[in-house]
Design an enzyme around this catalytic site. Sequence first.
Site, PDB file in Angstrom:
ATOM      1  N   LYS A  81      -6.946   3.522  -2.376  1.00  8.99           N
ATOM      2  CA  LYS A  81      -7.211   3.423  -0.937  1.00  8.99           C
ATOM      3  C   LYS A  81      -7.379   4.827  -0.378  1.00  8.99           C
ATOM      4  O   LYS A  81      -6.656   5.747  -0.776  1.00  8.99           O
ATOM      5  CB  LYS A  81      -6.051   2.676  -0.273  1.00  8.99           C
ATOM      6  CG  LYS A  81      -6.081   2.633   1.249  1.00  8.99           C
ATOM      7  CD  LYS A  81      -4.879   1.824   1.775  1.00  8.99           C
ATOM      8  CE  LYS A  81      -4.725   1.950   3.276  1.00  8.99           C
ATOM      9  NZ  LYS A  81      -3.579   1.187   3.804  1.00  8.99           N
ATOM     10  N   LYS A 105     -10.219   0.446  -1.411  1.00  7.57           N
ATOM     11  CA  LYS A 105     -10.030   0.104   0.003  1.00  7.57           C
ATOM     12  C   LYS A 105     -10.397   1.287   0.886  1.00  7.57           C
ATOM     13  O   LYS A 105      -9.889   2.395   0.705  1.00  7.57           O
ATOM     14  CB  LYS A 105      -8.580  -0.322   0.255  1.00  7.57           C
ATOM     15  CG  LYS A 105      -8.280  -0.653   1.725  1.00  7.57           C
ATOM     16  CD  LYS A 105      -6.869  -1.206   1.880  1.00  7.57           C
ATOM     17  CE  LYS A 105      -6.481  -1.364   3.342  1.00  7.57           C
ATOM     18  NZ  LYS A 105      -5.122  -1.933   3.505  1.00  7.57           N
ATOM     19  N   ASP A 165       0.864  -1.186   0.000  1.00  7.44           N
ATOM     20  CA  ASP A 165       0.000   0.000   0.000  1.00  7.44           C
ATOM     21  C   ASP A 165       0.896   1.229   0.000  1.00  7.44           C
ATOM     22  O   ASP A 165       1.525   1.539   1.013  1.00  7.44           O
ATOM     23  CB  ASP A 165      -0.892   0.008   1.246  1.00  7.44           C
ATOM     24  CG  ASP A 165      -1.941  -1.100   1.247  1.00  7.44           C
ATOM     25  OD1 ASP A 165      -1.824  -2.035   0.425  1.00  7.44           O
ATOM     26  OD2 ASP A 165      -2.861  -1.038   2.080  1.00  7.44           O
TER      27      ASP A 165
END
Length: 220
Positions: A152, A181, A89
């Site tokens: 995300k 996300k 990430d």
Amino acid sequence: MELNRMIDHTILKPEATEAAVQKIIDEAKEYNFFSVCINPCWVAFASEQLADTDVAVCTVIGFPLGANTPEVKAYEAADAIKNGANEVDMVINIGALKSQQYDYVRQDIQGVVDAAKGKALVKVIIETALLTDEEKVKACELAKEAGADFVKTSTGFSTGGAKVADIRLMRETVGPDMGVKASGGVHNAEEALAMIEAGATRIGASTGVAIVSGATGEGY
């Protein structure tokens, strides 16, 4: 829908001890969460314990500010994958996005995508709390152009976390085939399900056990 399989069980606090990380790993195995999301220094530690399970190892790159150089982010991703990470990430360069340096932002993401190609999923943290809606859309477009697997919302270290409206906007921008996300501020099943209804395909939270057991947890 198996809610547990949509959760990245997370511990990213700088003061996280080995015992605290071990607790997250043990809970992830017990509840069969999709992954543990941990700082890079713990990747090998987690990977060894999760090798024979369905729980993936997720880590963070350029975290939490996103202000490292692209070369450092790419190296950090490669190193994490070598140590056993299945997902990375990464944080975008937020200042560059706000400066409309779009080629730079795209290349920054691309470097991590290239480092991870065929080895790990890439999620791009856009830090929604710091962006206008127009900037959120642009960040999602750049992540998609660069070949990332997910966008995300948040690091959990800025001024706010995931919001339903942001998830909806991100899903509308990236279309049906890219992951979204929701991370930061999801504390219970009701909040998690609201994010999923808005288009989230993964939930990042330190409160995974509370989410799947019907309680409300405190934390990231």
